[in-house]
Design a protein around this motif. Structure first.
Motif, PDB file in Angstrom:
ATOM      1  N   CYS B  16      13.232  51.695 -37.168  1.00 24.17           N
ATOM      2  CA  CYS B  16      14.193  51.584 -36.066  1.00 24.17           C
ATOM      3  C   CYS B  16      14.756  52.989 -35.880  1.00 24.17           C
ATOM      4  O   CYS B  16      14.889  53.732 -36.859  1.00 24.17           O
ATOM      5  CB  CYS B  16      15.307  50.614 -36.460  1.00 24.17           C
ATOM      6  N   GLU B  45      18.430  46.070 -26.404  1.00 28.01           N
ATOM      7  CA  GLU B  45      17.310  45.290 -26.920  1.00 28.01           C
ATOM      8  C   GLU B  45      16.919  45.689 -28.341  1.00 28.01           C
ATOM      9  O   GLU B  45      15.783  45.487 -28.762  1.00 28.01           O
ATOM     10  CB  GLU B  45      16.104  45.418 -25.981  1.00 28.01           C
ATOM     11  N   HIS B  47      16.463  45.351 -32.147  1.00 28.72           N
ATOM     12  CA  HIS B  47      16.344  44.218 -33.068  1.00 28.72           C
ATOM     13  C   HIS B  47      17.465  44.234 -34.102  1.00 28.72           C
ATOM     14  O   HIS B  47      17.805  43.208 -34.676  1.00 28.72           O
ATOM     15  CB  HIS B  47      14.993  44.262 -33.788  1.00 28.72           C
ATOM     16  N   TYR B  48      17.986  45.427 -34.356  1.00 25.91           N
ATOM     17  CA  TYR B  48      19.104  45.563 -35.302  1.00 25.91           C
ATOM     18  C   TYR B  48      20.409  45.770 -34.537  1.00 25.91           C
ATOM     19  O   TYR B  48      21.343  46.356 -35.051  1.00 25.91           O
ATOM     20  CB  TYR B  48      18.828  46.724 -36.259  1.00 25.91           C
ATOM     21  N   ALA B 133       9.075  48.561 -33.408  1.00 23.76           N
ATOM     22  CA  ALA B 133       9.519  47.170 -33.330  1.00 23.76           C
ATOM     23  C   ALA B 133       8.808  46.445 -32.196  1.00 23.76           C
ATOM     24  O   ALA B 133       8.655  46.984 -31.110  1.00 23.76           O
ATOM     25  CB  ALA B 133      11.019  47.131 -33.106  1.00 23.76           C
ATOM     26  N   SER B 135       8.578  43.434 -29.545  1.00 25.34           N
ATOM     27  CA  SER B 135       9.506  42.506 -28.907  1.00 25.34           C
ATOM     28  C   SER B 135       8.837  41.160 -28.683  1.00 25.34           C
ATOM     29  O   SER B 135       7.638  41.036 -28.775  1.00 25.34           O
ATOM     30  CB  SER B 135       9.996  43.076 -27.584  1.00 25.34           C
TER      31      SER B 135
END
Lengths: 222, 135
Positions: B16, B45, B47-48, B133, B135
């Motif tokens: 990330c 957006e 993820h973390y 990452a 999506s």
């Protein structure tokens, strides 16, 4: 914790101008927590200085080293085997640490890379503020945990001055009036009667007015 | 898609962009990179949740540091794109390469000195930290 700010880059460049091999010292205590002189900040400053000097065509060798504490002899003395290998020491520790290293290595030039600023707290990530001046005679019992010596710009002891407007201090619109904070707290705790107690003149001899302070515990001496 | 992007872009993968620290960016320049860009997920957006927003602030701070030490803050940039935007990735690589070419080599490299392993003078190198990452 002791809070410090890094000195301006230009000032640091002047400090190291004549040298080509230096020891850049950090500290794992307060200056790490206030993100000024820990391992990460030492690495960043070393990288910046090296790149600048490389660009100037005068490369510099910088040894990065971080002591657990710079204010205790056992850690400071651990520098002994290495300090002689460098032309000077630049320290990102607080003023106490810088002085203590200089006291131990009298033959070595030890210069500060930070301006030591205040004793304070972390309000949130990236925000620190002052809480204690170390006056040597704490009155937080009378003001319910809010220090008028530190939080009031004038260090008043018996209520706010005329510069208190809308809960803010006249020195800065973002600085709360220390006495407003105290009165609000006394109200919250239903102890407003404490506000009516007149505080006598403070004896500042326990503070800096009495000269540099020292504490001795005979029972702890070895 | 069989897209191409400039071969001088070196991609460094991180879980990330929140993992990217100021020192990573500085070390890239110290080791001879001419420019660095951080390619994170689209804002909102992550993820973390806030990794890319933190990276954005750190890139801003790295810009200040690079400016004060004379390397130049404009050599570092932050981009946001999703892992499905291959074309955008290639376009950013090209855009950044052109920008760095115009700025010239890393000012640490003087005269005709070799610019790093296998690279030629005046050829820009960028290092990319890019989120992988999905999506």
């Amino acid at each position: 914790m002791i809070v410090a700010n890094r000195k301006p880059f230009e000032e640091l460049l002047e400090f190291i101008k004549p040298y080509s091999k230096i020891l850049l010292l950090g500290c794992n205590e307060c200056v790490t927590v206030c993100a000024t002189g820990g391992a990460k900040e030492v690495a960043i400053l070393a990288s910046e200085l090296k790149m600048h000097r490389e660009k100037e065509g005068r490369p510099i060798e910088i040894m990065e080293h971080v002591l657990e504490r710079n204010c205790d002899p056992e850690y400071v003395e651990s520098l002994k085997p290495m300090v002689g290998d460098y032309e000077m020491v630049m320290s990102m520790a607080c003023g106490c640490g810088i002085q203590f290293v200089a006291e131990h290595y009298r033959e070595k030039l030890v210069l500060p890379a930070v301006n030591t600023t205040f004793d304070g707290v972390t309000e949130e990530h990236g925000v620190w503020s002052e809480r204690c001046l170390g006056c040597g005679n704490c009155i937080l019992d009378k003001t319910l945990g809010i220090c008028p010596v530190t939080r009031c710009a004038k260090s008043l002891f018996n209520g706010p001055c005329g510069g208190s407007q809308g809960g803010k201090c006249e020195v800065d619109k973002d600085t709360p009036c220390g006495w407003q904070l105290i009165v609000d707290r006394l109200k919250e705790m239903n102890m407003l009667d404490k506000y009516m107690e007149i505080q006598p003149l403070k004896d500042w001899s326990t503070s800096r007015d009495g000269g540099p302070r020292r504490r001795v515990r005979e029972d702890l001496k070895i | 898609m069989r897209l191409t992007y400039p071969t001088n872009v070196k991609v460094l993968k991180v879980p990330c962009t929140g993992r990217v620290d100021v020192i990573h960016i500085l070390k890239a320049f110290e080791n001879g990179a001419d420019g660095v860009y951080v390619a994170g997920c689209l804002e909102g957006e992550c993820h973390y949740l806030v990794g890319n927003l933190r990276a954005k602030k750190r890139v801003g701070y790295a810009k200040q540091l690079l400016e004060e030490c004379g390397i130049g803050g404009e050599r570092v940039a932050m981009y946001n794109l999703s892992s499905a935007q291959g074309q955008r990735f290639a376009a950013i690589a090209l855009e950044m390469t052109e920008k760095i070419r115009q700025l010239g080599p890393n000012p640490m490299k003087k005269g005709s000195r070799v610019m790093g392993h296998g690279s030629r003078e005046n050829e820009s190198q960028e290092q990319v930290a890019r989120t992988e990452a999905k999506s």
